[in-house]
Design an enzyme around this catalytic site. Structure first.
Site, mmCIF file in Angstrom:
data_model
loop_
_atom_site.group_PDB
_atom_site.id
_atom_site.type_symbol
_atom_site.label_atom_id
_atom_site.label_comp_id
_atom_site.label_asym_id
_atom_site.label_seq_id
_atom_site.Cartn_x
_atom_site.Cartn_y
_atom_site.Cartn_z
ATOM 1 N N SER A 25 0.801 -1.223 0.000
ATOM 2 C CA SER A 25 0.000 0.000 0.000
ATOM 3 C C SER A 25 0.837 1.278 0.000
ATOM 4 C CB SER A 25 -0.972 0.034 1.181
ATOM 5 O OG SER A 25 -0.272 0.234 2.392
ATOM 6 N N TYR A 58 -2.907 0.470 -3.230
ATOM 7 C CA TYR A 58 -4.120 1.040 -2.653
ATOM 8 C C TYR A 58 -3.725 2.026 -1.562
ATOM 9 C CZ TYR A 58 -3.246 -2.504 0.915
ATOM 10 O OH TYR A 58 -2.657 -3.287 1.872
#
Length: 120
Positions: A25, A58
């Site tokens: 991430s 993400y």
């Protein structure tokens, strides 16, 4: 027909940290996510202006007002603290939505403080 369109961008942010051993991430100051309209866990592309690397991951919310842009996991091999990056989120829109889309662009300074938010 559905179209994949860019809907939000944080432009020329400075990477503040990288953690190779974190589970993936990018950690982003929650104020920046809110300004851009990017949700926690939303897919984002990272374009490294410094070295040309491009990757998909993400977004994770970081501490408000911290200016954090933290590259986590394997991406830390590609993107380093101090690199300038562009974070882009895309969405899937029908034809009418796509034609009327007004993307959000968040411009930041060297400490990732918001300078300007542009719509469209």
């Amino acid at each position: 027909m559905k179209r994949v369109m860019f809907h939000a961008k944080i432009h020329r942010a400075t990477v503040t940290q990288a953690d190779l051993h974190y589970v993936g991430s990018v950690t982003v100051d929650q104020d920046l996510l809110d300004a851009a309209g990017i949700l926690p866990f939303e897919q984002v592309d990272i374009y490294d202006i410094t070295n040309g690397a491009r990757l998909t991951t993400y977004a994770l919310p970081g501490e408000r007002g911290s200016g954090v842009i933290g590259i986590n996991g394997a991406a830390a091999h590609l993107v380093k603290p101090g690199d300038l990056v562009i974070l882009v989120a895309y969405g899937v829109f029908d034809e009418e939505e796509a034609r009327n889309l007004k993307p959000t662009v968040v411009l930041v300074d060297e400490r990732n403080r918001i300078l300007e938010v542009r719509k469209g």
